[in-house]
Design a protein around this motif. Structure first.
Motif, PDB file in Angstrom:
ATOM      1  N   GLY A  14       1.966   2.007  -5.367  1.00 40.68           N
ATOM      2  CA  GLY A  14       1.758   2.362  -3.973  1.00 40.68           C
ATOM      3  C   GLY A  14       1.589   3.856  -3.792  1.00 40.68           C
ATOM      4  N   LEU A  15       1.256   4.261  -2.580  1.00 36.12           N
ATOM      5  CA  LEU A  15       0.968   5.669  -2.315  1.00 36.12           C
ATOM      6  C   LEU A  15       2.207   6.548  -2.441  1.00 36.12           C
ATOM      7  CD1 LEU A  15      -1.401   5.271   0.789  1.00 36.12           C
ATOM      8  CD2 LEU A  15      -2.051   5.794  -1.581  1.00 36.12           C
ATOM      9  N   PHE A  16       3.348   6.057  -1.931  1.00 31.05           N
ATOM     10  CA  PHE A  16       4.578   6.847  -1.948  1.00 31.05           C
ATOM     11  C   PHE A  16       5.731   5.975  -2.430  1.00 31.05           C
ATOM     12  CE2 PHE A  16       1.858   8.588   1.394  1.00 31.05           C
ATOM     13  CZ  PHE A  16       1.795   9.924   1.021  1.00 31.05           C
ATOM     14  N   PRO A  17       5.766   5.655  -3.732  1.00 35.19           N
ATOM     15  CA  PRO A  17       6.844   4.794  -4.226  1.00 35.19           C
ATOM     16  C   PRO A  17       8.201   5.427  -4.045  1.00 35.19           C
ATOM     17  CG  PRO A  17       5.661   5.812  -6.049  1.00 35.19           C
ATOM     18  CD  PRO A  17       4.886   6.130  -4.805  1.00 35.19           C
ATOM     19  N   ALA A  18       9.217   4.605  -3.756  1.00 35.64           N
ATOM     20  CA  ALA A  18      10.574   5.119  -3.578  1.00 35.64           C
ATOM     21  C   ALA A  18      11.084   5.679  -4.886  1.00 35.64           C
ATOM     22  CB  ALA A  18      11.482   4.001  -3.077  1.00 35.64           C
ATOM     23  N   ASN A  19      11.788   6.801  -4.799  1.00 27.67           N
ATOM     24  CA  ASN A  19      12.374   7.395  -5.992  1.00 27.67           C
ATOM     25  C   ASN A  19      13.609   6.600  -6.406  1.00 27.67           C
ATOM     26  OD1 ASN A  19      10.534   9.564  -5.995  1.00 27.67           O
ATOM     27  ND2 ASN A  19      11.761  10.625  -4.453  1.00 27.67           N
ATOM     28  N   LEU A  62      -9.198  -5.182   0.769  1.00 23.65           N
ATOM     29  CA  LEU A  62      -9.982  -4.361  -0.152  1.00 23.65           C
ATOM     30  C   LEU A  62      -9.323  -2.989  -0.326  1.00 23.65           C
ATOM     31  CD1 LEU A  62     -13.604  -5.196   1.094  1.00 23.65           C
ATOM     32  CD2 LEU A  62     -12.464  -6.046  -0.965  1.00 23.65           C
ATOM     33  N   VAL A  63      -8.836  -2.428   0.789  1.00 27.28           N
ATOM     34  CA  VAL A  63      -8.114  -1.154   0.710  1.00 27.28           C
ATOM     35  C   VAL A  63      -6.879  -1.301  -0.169  1.00 27.28           C
ATOM     36  CG1 VAL A  63      -6.781   0.536   2.031  1.00 27.28           C
ATOM     37  CG2 VAL A  63      -8.956  -0.309   2.923  1.00 27.28           C
ATOM     38  N   MET A  64      -6.144  -2.392  -0.007  1.00 21.44           N
ATOM     39  CA  MET A  64      -4.956  -2.629  -0.835  1.00 21.44           C
ATOM     40  C   MET A  64      -5.325  -2.725  -2.310  1.00 21.44           C
ATOM     41  SD  MET A  64      -2.108  -5.697  -0.562  1.00 21.44           S
ATOM     42  CE  MET A  64      -3.282  -6.990  -0.980  1.00 21.44           C
ATOM     43  N   ALA A  65      -6.423  -3.419  -2.612  1.00 21.31           N
ATOM     44  CA  ALA A  65      -6.851  -3.554  -4.006  1.00 21.31           C
ATOM     45  C   ALA A  65      -7.217  -2.200  -4.609  1.00 21.31           C
ATOM     46  CB  ALA A  65      -8.036  -4.514  -4.087  1.00 21.31           C
ATOM     47  N   VAL A  66      -7.908  -1.359  -3.833  1.00 23.63           N
ATOM     48  CA  VAL A  66      -8.288  -0.030  -4.325  1.00 23.63           C
ATOM     49  C   VAL A  66      -7.047   0.825  -4.563  1.00 23.63           C
ATOM     50  CG1 VAL A  66      -9.453   2.117  -3.711  1.00 23.63           C
ATOM     51  CG2 VAL A  66     -10.570  -0.072  -3.268  1.00 23.63           C
ATOM     52  N   VAL A  67      -6.102   0.805  -3.616  1.00 17.43           N
ATOM     53  CA  VAL A  67      -4.876   1.593  -3.769  1.00 17.43           C
ATOM     54  C   VAL A  67      -4.108   1.147  -5.006  1.00 17.43           C
ATOM     55  CG1 VAL A  67      -2.612   2.081  -2.767  1.00 17.43           C
ATOM     56  CG2 VAL A  67      -4.657   2.182  -1.332  1.00 17.43           C
ATOM     57  N   LEU A  68      -3.974  -0.166  -5.205  1.00 19.01           N
ATOM     58  CA  LEU A  68      -3.227  -0.665  -6.363  1.00 19.01           C
ATOM     59  C   LEU A  68      -3.941  -0.368  -7.675  1.00 19.01           C
ATOM     60  CD1 LEU A  68      -1.898  -4.108  -5.076  1.00 19.01           C
ATOM     61  CD2 LEU A  68      -0.674  -1.953  -5.301  1.00 19.01           C
ATOM     62  N   ALA A  69      -5.267  -0.324  -7.635  1.00 18.46           N
ATOM     63  CA  ALA A  69      -6.012   0.019  -8.850  1.00 18.46           C
ATOM     64  C   ALA A  69      -5.776   1.468  -9.247  1.00 18.46           C
ATOM     65  CB  ALA A  69      -7.502  -0.238  -8.633  1.00 18.46           C
ATOM     66  N   VAL A  70      -5.633   2.343  -8.251  1.00 22.08           N
ATOM     67  CA  VAL A  70      -5.433   3.769  -8.531  1.00 22.08           C
ATOM     68  C   VAL A  70      -3.957   4.102  -8.707  1.00 22.08           C
ATOM     69  CG1 VAL A  70      -5.783   6.101  -7.616  1.00 22.08           C
ATOM     70  CG2 VAL A  70      -7.536   4.341  -7.266  1.00 22.08           C
ATOM     71  N   ARG A  71      -3.105   3.533  -7.820  1.00 27.33           N
ATOM     72  CA  ARG A  71      -1.661   3.789  -7.853  1.00 27.33           C
ATOM     73  C   ARG A  71      -0.928   2.445  -7.760  1.00 27.33           C
ATOM     74  NH1 ARG A  71       0.156   8.923  -7.105  1.00 27.33           N
ATOM     75  NH2 ARG A  71       2.116   8.156  -6.216  1.00 27.33           N
ATOM     76  N   PRO A  72      -0.641   1.824  -8.902  1.00 26.68           N
ATOM     77  CA  PRO A  72      -0.044   0.481  -8.890  1.00 26.68           C
ATOM     78  C   PRO A  72       1.292   0.389  -8.155  1.00 26.68           C
ATOM     79  CG  PRO A  72      -0.884   1.018 -11.071  1.00 26.68           C
ATOM     80  CD  PRO A  72      -0.982   2.270 -10.260  1.00 26.68           C
ATOM     81  N   ILE A 100       0.834  -1.206   0.000  1.00 20.21           N
ATOM     82  CA  ILE A 100       0.000   0.000   0.000  1.00 20.21           C
ATOM     83  C   ILE A 100       0.867   1.254   0.000  1.00 20.21           C
ATOM     84  CG2 ILE A 100      -1.608   1.374   1.391  1.00 20.21           C
ATOM     85  CD1 ILE A 100      -2.902  -1.213   2.299  1.00 20.21           C
ATOM     86  N   GLY A 101       1.878   1.292   0.847  1.00 23.54           N
ATOM     87  CA  GLY A 101       2.689   2.496   0.982  1.00 23.54           C
ATOM     88  C   GLY A 101       3.656   2.726  -0.154  1.00 23.54           C
ATOM     89  N   GLY A 102       4.117   1.672  -0.793  1.00 19.82           N
ATOM     90  CA  GLY A 102       5.127   1.790  -1.837  1.00 19.82           C
ATOM     91  C   GLY A 102       6.395   1.086  -1.396  1.00 19.82           C
ATOM     92  N   ILE A 103       6.803   0.073  -2.133  1.00 18.50           N
ATOM     93  CA  ILE A 103       7.955  -0.743  -1.740  1.00 18.50           C
ATOM     94  C   ILE A 103       9.218   0.101  -1.758  1.00 18.50           C
ATOM     95  CG2 ILE A 103       9.369  -2.728  -2.383  1.00 18.50           C
ATOM     96  CD1 ILE A 103       6.838  -4.036  -3.473  1.00 18.50           C
ATOM     97  N   GLY A 104       9.955   0.051  -0.659  1.00 23.51           N
ATOM     98  CA  GLY A 104      11.202   0.798  -0.557  1.00 23.51           C
ATOM     99  C   GLY A 104      11.065   2.168   0.060  1.00 23.51           C
ATOM    100  N   SER A 105       9.862   2.569   0.435  1.00 22.53           N
ATOM    101  CA  SER A 105       9.613   3.915   0.962  1.00 22.53           C
ATOM    102  C   SER A 105       9.314   3.862   2.454  1.00 22.53           C
ATOM    103  CB  SER A 105       8.438   4.561   0.219  1.00 22.53           C
ATOM    104  OG  SER A 105       8.026   5.747   0.866  1.00 22.53           O
TER     105      SER A 105
END
Length: 306
Positions: free
Chosen positions: A300-305, A288-298, A234-239
């Motif tokens: 995650g919310l704050f992906p690592a740069n 369900l929250v994870m599925a919604v987040v991934l549908a909108v932002r595959p 959900i948050g973004g892997i590596g962040s």
């Protein structure tokens, strides 16, 4: 439903969220820097809990047990990285999953051989054994508030470490281009060991803190590991920022869902049916929250740069 009861459940959600952050921060740090899927992270959580329980029982001091949990988990993490994980960096993710799953079995059976199958118990330190009165007349466990406070301190400390120190600069560089970092003379092997030990220590700290709220037993890390993976997805892997936001979102959603959904269903069905249906849906809510987040932002919310 009273305001005091709602505030209590909200704080329970924050406490769960910060505990998950301690787990997820180390997991996402390890994946972000090393590209490693570490299924054995939950075993390090268990190591911290057992170390705290054993040392606290032997010395009568929860705080010495807490220090022992950090040391034991960090040492176990460093040994694992040197002996096992170091051979997996260039391997396929499937090999990493199989090897770290094997470590779960080794740690579980080793803990069962050393400590037996019966659970151990940790006493909450006397200084944090009471309740704190909150604004509005509500009361809340001082120990659970301490977990929230420690989570906040760890979040600030990790931010300072990653963004303001030389080690943090190397960690961020290792995330972006590990080959270039090694070419510039940085001992990439030592960096990886330090990062892995840091992530393990955070997992051990989480295990020790939670060990005073529930029993310390073999296999206690696996359910938490699943939630930690949900958090970093959900948050973004590596962040680290994503791990914090994702952990709080998962903690509050899960706790309030289990609290509010049965009461909501009672408006149009019987109490027993409402409890059954509400509990079933609440158990799926974070996914369900994870599925919604991934549908909108595959990513995650704050992906690592990168």
């Amino acid at each position: 439903m009273s305001a005091a009861l709602f505030i209590e459940q909200l704080l329970n959600g924050l406490q769960l969220g910060f505990m998950l952050f301690l787990m997820a921060a180390g997991l996402t740090l390890i994946f972000g820097v090393m590209g490693l899927i570490n299924l054995a992270h939950g075993s390090l959580y268990m190591v911290g809990a057992f170390a705290c329980a054993i040392v606290a029982a032997a010395t009568g001091s929860f705080w010495l047990g807490l220090a022992a949990s950090l040391a034991a988990a960090a040492a176990a993490g460093a040994i694992i990285e040197v002996l096992v994980i170091r051979r997996l960096y260039a391997r396929d993710h499937l090999d990493q999953v199989l090897a770290t799953f094997a470590l779960i079995l080794i740690f579980s059976e080793g803990a069962r051989w050393l400590f037996g199958s019966f659970p151990l118990y940790l006493d909450i330190p006397s200084a944090l054994g009471g309740a704190v009165r909150l604004p509005g007349g509500a009361t809340y466990s001082a120990y659970r508030l301490a977990i929230i406070g420690i989570g906040i301190l760890v979040a600030v400390g990790l931010w300072l470490l990653v963004s303001k120190t030389r080690l943090g600069m190397r960690i961020r560089a290792g995330e972006s281009d590990r080959e270039m970092v090694a070419a510039l003379g940085v001992d990439i092997g030592l960096l990886y060991t330090l990062v892995f030990a840091l992530g393990a220590a955070l997992a051990g700290l989480a295990g020790a803190m939670v060990g005073a709220l529930q029993s310390v037993q073999v296999g206690m890390g696996e359910p938490v590991l699943i939630l930690a993976f949900v958090v970093i997805v959900i948050g973004g892997i590596g962040s680290i920022k994503g791990a914090l936001v994702g952990a709080l979102l998962v903690g509050v959603t899960d706790t309030l869902g289990r609290f509010l959904l049965p009461r909501g269903f009672e408006l149009f069905m019987g109490t027993s049916d409402a409890a059954t249906v509400g509990a079933a849906i609440a158990s799926m809510l974070i996914y369900l929250v994870m599925a919604v987040v991934l549908a909108v932002r595959p990513q995650g919310l704050f992906p690592a740069n990168r």
